[in-house]
Design an enzyme around this catalytic site. Structure first.
Site, PDB file in Angstrom:
ATOM      1  N   LYS A  59       0.832  -1.211   0.000  1.00 43.82           N
ATOM      2  CA  LYS A  59       0.000   0.000   0.000  1.00 43.82           C
ATOM      3  C   LYS A  59       0.866   1.260   0.000  1.00 43.82           C
ATOM      4  CE  LYS A  59      -3.778  -2.117   2.665  1.00 43.82           C
ATOM      5  NZ  LYS A  59      -4.479  -2.086   3.966  1.00 43.82           N
ATOM      6  N   ALA A  75      -0.860   1.028   6.538  1.00 41.03           N
ATOM      7  CA  ALA A  75      -0.963  -0.005   7.566  1.00 41.03           C
ATOM      8  C   ALA A  75      -1.896  -1.107   7.083  1.00 41.03           C
ATOM      9  CB  ALA A  75      -1.490   0.591   8.880  1.00 41.03           C
ATOM     10  N   ASP A  76      -1.736  -2.272   7.681  1.00 44.78           N
ATOM     11  CA  ASP A  76      -2.643  -3.367   7.420  1.00 44.78           C
ATOM     12  C   ASP A  76      -2.777  -4.183   8.693  1.00 44.78           C
ATOM     13  OD1 ASP A  76      -4.081  -4.654   4.952  1.00 44.78           O
ATOM     14  OD2 ASP A  76      -3.336  -6.325   6.157  1.00 44.78           O
ATOM     15  N   GLN A  77      -3.864  -4.934   8.763  1.00 45.60           N
ATOM     16  CA  GLN A  77      -4.108  -5.739   9.958  1.00 45.60           C
ATOM     17  C   GLN A  77      -4.695  -7.079   9.545  1.00 45.60           C
ATOM     18  OE1 GLN A  77      -7.420  -4.689  12.651  1.00 45.60           O
ATOM     19  NE2 GLN A  77      -5.874  -4.501  14.242  1.00 45.60           N
TER      20      GLN A  77
END
Length: 199
Positions: A59, A75-77
């Protein structure tokens, strides 16, 4: 001249967290097919934490290529339950099934952060949190989903920790910002090193 900050995320929670710091930033959601990007990683048995890190970097780089002078924050989760990666539900029926699966179990939220500049990753951080849902009856899950509405479909885990979903929890072990999907303390430390966000 102050360097432009871009948050490469469509998440209202991440936008609110970063906005509460008083930093000035623009928001530009990264155009990335997350499932397609994650598929080869899943096939190679990458861990859910590593998948979150790879998606955060993808991203950040996607937006950085468009705005090379800016510092891009992404960010990613991911959610891991008993070694399996669980995704956001597509509909309320799937949300119900997934919440019943998480009921009475401990699961892990893995949050990854990546910052990019001029098409290069310049900072990474990962943090994890462990959460245990109470033992929930099918009726209680149904009442919760009716109360919370389809907005839960935008959240991995199908609860909104910062909202009514907190009432589903039995135990929480981890950083609040990590649970909401943005490892904020490592990010702020990095920005201070760059001379951004100091008073």
């Amino acid at each position: 001249m102050t360097q432009q900050l871009i948050l490469a995320s469509g998440s209202p929670a991440r936008r609110a967290l970063l906005g509460a710091t008083g930093l000035t930033f623009d928001v530009l959601r990264a155009e990335l097919d997350e499932e397609a990007a994650a598929a080869p990683l899943e096939e190679s048995n990458a861990s859910p934490a590593d998948i979150a890190a790879a998606l955060a970097m993808a991203k950040a780089l996607t937006v950085s290529e468009q705005y090379p002078e800016a510092l891009v924050i992404a960010a990613d989760q991911t959610l891991e339950c008993e070694g399996e990666l669980l995704r956001k539900a597509d509909d309320m029926g799937e949300a119900r099934r997934q919440l019943l699966r998480l009921s009475g179990r401990t699961h892990f939220l893995h949050a990854a952060l990546a910052c990019a500049e001029a098409g290069q990753i310049v900072f990474e951080a990962q943090e994890s949190a462990a959460l245990a849902l109470r033992q929930l009856s099918p009726e209680e899950v149904g009442r919760y989903l009716a109360f919370a509405g389809e907005e839960v479909l935008s959240s991995v885990g199908l609860y909104q920790f910062e909202g009514p979903g907190i009432r589903l929890m039995q135990r929480v072990d981890g950083d609040y910002f990590t649970i909401l999907g943005l490892p904020l303390m490592p990010l702020l430390a990095f920005l201070r090193e760059r001379g951004i966000g100091t008073f």
